[in-house]
Write a protein that holds these residues in place. Structure first.
Motif, PDB file in Angstrom:
ATOM      1  N   VAL A  19       0.851  -1.195   0.000  1.00  0.00           N
ATOM      2  CA  VAL A  19       0.000   0.000   0.000  1.00  0.00           C
ATOM      3  C   VAL A  19       0.885   1.243   0.000  1.00  0.00           C
ATOM      4  N   LEU A  20       1.896   1.259   0.839  1.00  0.00           N
ATOM      5  CA  LEU A  20       2.774   2.430   0.941  1.00  0.00           C
ATOM      6  C   LEU A  20       3.697   2.584  -0.263  1.00  0.00           C
ATOM      7  N   ASP A  21       4.114   1.478  -0.876  1.00  0.00           N
ATOM      8  CA  ASP A  21       5.064   1.535  -1.989  1.00  0.00           C
ATOM      9  C   ASP A  21       4.423   1.619  -3.372  1.00  0.00           C
ATOM     10  N   ARG A  22       3.247   1.009  -3.567  1.00  0.00           N
ATOM     11  CA  ARG A  22       2.630   0.967  -4.897  1.00  0.00           C
ATOM     12  C   ARG A  22       1.287   1.673  -4.981  1.00  0.00           C
ATOM     13  N   TYR A  23       0.520   1.642  -3.901  1.00  0.00           N
ATOM     14  CA  TYR A  23      -0.837   2.175  -3.933  1.00  0.00           C
ATOM     15  C   TYR A  23      -0.975   3.394  -3.030  1.00  0.00           C
ATOM     16  N   TYR A  24       0.107   4.128  -2.870  1.00  0.00           N
ATOM     17  CA  TYR A  24       0.157   5.321  -2.008  1.00  0.00           C
ATOM     18  C   TYR A  24      -0.827   6.389  -2.446  1.00  0.00           C
ATOM     19  N   TRP A  25      -1.256   6.341  -3.696  1.00  0.00           N
ATOM     20  CA  TRP A  25      -2.224   7.321  -4.199  1.00  0.00           C
ATOM     21  C   TRP A  25      -3.506   7.293  -3.368  1.00  0.00           C
ATOM     22  N   ARG A  26      -3.767   6.201  -2.665  1.00  0.00           N
ATOM     23  CA  ARG A  26      -4.974   6.114  -1.829  1.00  0.00           C
ATOM     24  C   ARG A  26      -4.946   7.114  -0.677  1.00  0.00           C
ATOM     25  N   PHE A  27      -3.791   7.704  -0.406  1.00  0.00           N
ATOM     26  CA  PHE A  27      -3.667   8.680   0.675  1.00  0.00           C
ATOM     27  C   PHE A  27      -3.788  10.124   0.165  1.00  0.00           C
ATOM     28  N   MET A  28      -4.130  10.270  -1.118  1.00  0.00           N
ATOM     29  CA  MET A  28      -4.293  11.606  -1.691  1.00  0.00           C
ATOM     30  C   MET A  28      -5.639  12.164  -1.234  1.00  0.00           C
ATOM     31  N   ASN A  29      -5.596  13.251  -0.514  1.00  0.00           N
ATOM     32  CA  ASN A  29      -6.787  13.858   0.052  1.00  0.00           C
ATOM     33  C   ASN A  29      -7.465  14.823  -0.914  1.00  0.00           C
ATOM     34  N   HIS A  30      -8.679  15.174  -0.569  1.00  0.00           N
ATOM     35  CA  HIS A  30      -9.464  16.157  -1.309  1.00  0.00           C
ATOM     36  C   HIS A  30      -9.065  17.573  -0.903  1.00  0.00           C
ATOM     37  N   ALA A  31      -9.146  18.489  -1.849  1.00  0.00           N
ATOM     38  CA  ALA A  31      -9.071  19.928  -1.579  1.00  0.00           C
ATOM     39  C   ALA A  31      -9.900  20.637  -2.636  1.00  0.00           C
ATOM     40  N   CYS A  32     -10.608  21.674  -2.234  1.00  0.00           N
ATOM     41  CA  CYS A  32     -11.407  22.452  -3.183  1.00  0.00           C
ATOM     42  C   CYS A  32     -10.523  23.306  -4.091  1.00  0.00           C
ATOM     43  N   GLU A  33      -9.296  23.575  -3.652  1.00  0.00           N
ATOM     44  CA  GLU A  33      -8.270  24.230  -4.472  1.00  0.00           C
ATOM     45  C   GLU A  33      -7.071  23.289  -4.520  1.00  0.00           C
ATOM     46  N   PRO A  34      -7.154  22.254  -5.360  1.00  0.00           N
ATOM     47  CA  PRO A  34      -6.169  21.171  -5.347  1.00  0.00           C
ATOM     48  C   PRO A  34      -4.810  21.550  -5.941  1.00  0.00           C
ATOM     49  N   THR A  35      -3.825  20.700  -5.645  1.00  0.00           N
ATOM     50  CA  THR A  35      -2.487  20.869  -6.209  1.00  0.00           C
ATOM     51  C   THR A  35      -2.271  19.971  -7.419  1.00  0.00           C
ATOM     52  N   ALA A  36      -3.187  19.013  -7.645  1.00  0.00           N
ATOM     53  CA  ALA A  36      -3.014  18.045  -8.730  1.00  0.00           C
ATOM     54  C   ALA A  36      -4.329  17.777  -9.443  1.00  0.00           C
ATOM     55  N   VAL A  37      -4.200  17.191 -10.613  1.00  0.00           N
ATOM     56  CA  VAL A  37      -5.340  16.812 -11.439  1.00  0.00           C
ATOM     57  C   VAL A  37      -5.086  15.394 -11.943  1.00  0.00           C
ATOM     58  N   ILE A  38      -6.156  14.634 -12.131  1.00  0.00           N
ATOM     59  CA  ILE A  38      -6.034  13.266 -12.628  1.00  0.00           C
ATOM     60  C   ILE A  38      -6.508  13.222 -14.076  1.00  0.00           C
ATOM     61  N   ARG A  39      -5.658  12.674 -14.938  1.00  0.00           N
ATOM     62  CA  ARG A  39      -5.973  12.476 -16.353  1.00  0.00           C
ATOM     63  C   ARG A  39      -5.757  11.008 -16.665  1.00  0.00           C
ATOM     64  N   GLY A  40      -6.874  10.270 -16.812  1.00  0.00           N
ATOM     65  CA  GLY A  40      -6.755   8.819 -16.966  1.00  0.00           C
ATOM     66  C   GLY A  40      -6.215   8.263 -15.669  1.00  0.00           C
ATOM     67  N   ARG A  41      -5.053   7.647 -15.733  1.00  0.00           N
ATOM     68  CA  ARG A  41      -4.393   7.161 -14.514  1.00  0.00           C
ATOM     69  C   ARG A  41      -3.195   8.031 -14.136  1.00  0.00           C
ATOM     70  N   SER A  42      -2.958   9.083 -14.869  1.00  0.00           N
ATOM     71  CA  SER A  42      -1.833   9.972 -14.575  1.00  0.00           C
ATOM     72  C   SER A  42      -2.261  11.081 -13.620  1.00  0.00           C
ATOM     73  N   VAL A  43      -1.417  11.353 -12.639  1.00  0.00           N
ATOM     74  CA  VAL A  43      -1.655  12.442 -11.695  1.00  0.00           C
ATOM     75  C   VAL A  43      -0.605  13.509 -11.982  1.00  0.00           C
ATOM     76  N   LEU A  44      -1.082  14.702 -12.355  1.00  0.00           N
ATOM     77  CA  LEU A  44      -0.208  15.800 -12.773  1.00  0.00           C
ATOM     78  C   LEU A  44      -0.323  16.973 -11.813  1.00  0.00           C
ATOM     79  N   SER A  45       0.781  17.653 -11.591  1.00  0.00           N
ATOM     80  CA  SER A  45       0.750  18.857 -10.762  1.00  0.00           C
ATOM     81  C   SER A  45       0.058  19.971 -11.532  1.00  0.00           C
ATOM     82  N   LEU A  46      -0.761  20.743 -10.857  1.00  0.00           N
ATOM     83  CA  LEU A  46      -1.454  21.870 -11.493  1.00  0.00           C
ATOM     84  C   LEU A  46      -0.581  23.116 -11.547  1.00  0.00           C
ATOM     85  N   ARG A  47       0.293  23.238 -10.575  1.00  0.00           N
ATOM     86  CA  ARG A  47       1.177  24.400 -10.447  1.00  0.00           C
ATOM     87  C   ARG A  47       2.443  23.909  -9.763  1.00  0.00           C
TER      88      ARG A  47
END
Length: 166
Positions: free
Chosen positions: A66-94
């Motif tokens: 979980v910590l090494d491969r599926y760590y994305w499960r710990f990505m929290n919500h924010a109304c002004e987020p730092t990242a965006v998800i495109r397909g399975r890719s997670v990209l920084s917004l800024r």
């Protein structure tokens, strides 16, 4: 460890887990990809990929996986987020400074949340209760356009119909 995992780390503070960058990250950089199995069953931890598909980790994973491969499960919500998800890719917004939290707006991927919750992000324009894209008023849906997954963007633009029951 895959190269993209070097940009994220799971930290625990005040009994809460958070996903953070472990180095400064420029805008629009690939942070990591969502590894896991595709399932039709949404949970509080899955990420919706399209109308009927969600990514989740395999059942019975040891904590190390979980910590090494599926760590994305710990990505929290924010109304002004730092990242965006495109397909399975997670990209920084800024640009994201090192050790800053990696967040995304849950309604940018989830049509209807498996477990709605009250947001605690503290943003000036906080959405309050996070229930999913389905529950947003038209003006808020439009304001999230740049964050929306391809599936929800197609719903917004009327290229595919809203799921039944709306």
């Amino acid at each position: 460890m895959a190269e993209d995992t070097r940009r994220a780390a799971v930290v625990r503070n005040d009994r809460e887990y958070r996903l953070v960058t472990n180095q400064a990250v420029p805008a629009r950089a690939l942070l990591f990809t969502l590894e896991g199995d595709v399932t039709a069953t949404p949970t509080r931890y899955t990420v919706q990929l399209d109308a009927h598909s969600h990514v989740d980790m395999p059942a019975g994973c040891p904590l190390e996986d979980v910590l090494d491969r599926y760590y994305w499960r710990f990505m929290n919500h924010a109304c002004e987020p730092t990242a965006v998800i495109r397909g399975r890719s997670v990209l920084s917004l800024r640009p994201i400074p090192a050790w800053s939290e990696i967040t995304f707006h849950y309604a940018s991927t989830e049509y209807d949340m498996a477990e709605p919750f009250t947001c605690r992000c503290g943003a000036a324009g906080c959405d309050g209760t996070i229930q999913g894209f389905r529950h947003l008023p038209p003006e808020r849906r439009e304001s999230l356009r740049e964050l929306l997954s391809p599936y929800l963007l197609a719903v917004l633009d009327g290229r595919i119909p809203e799921p039944a029951g709306v």
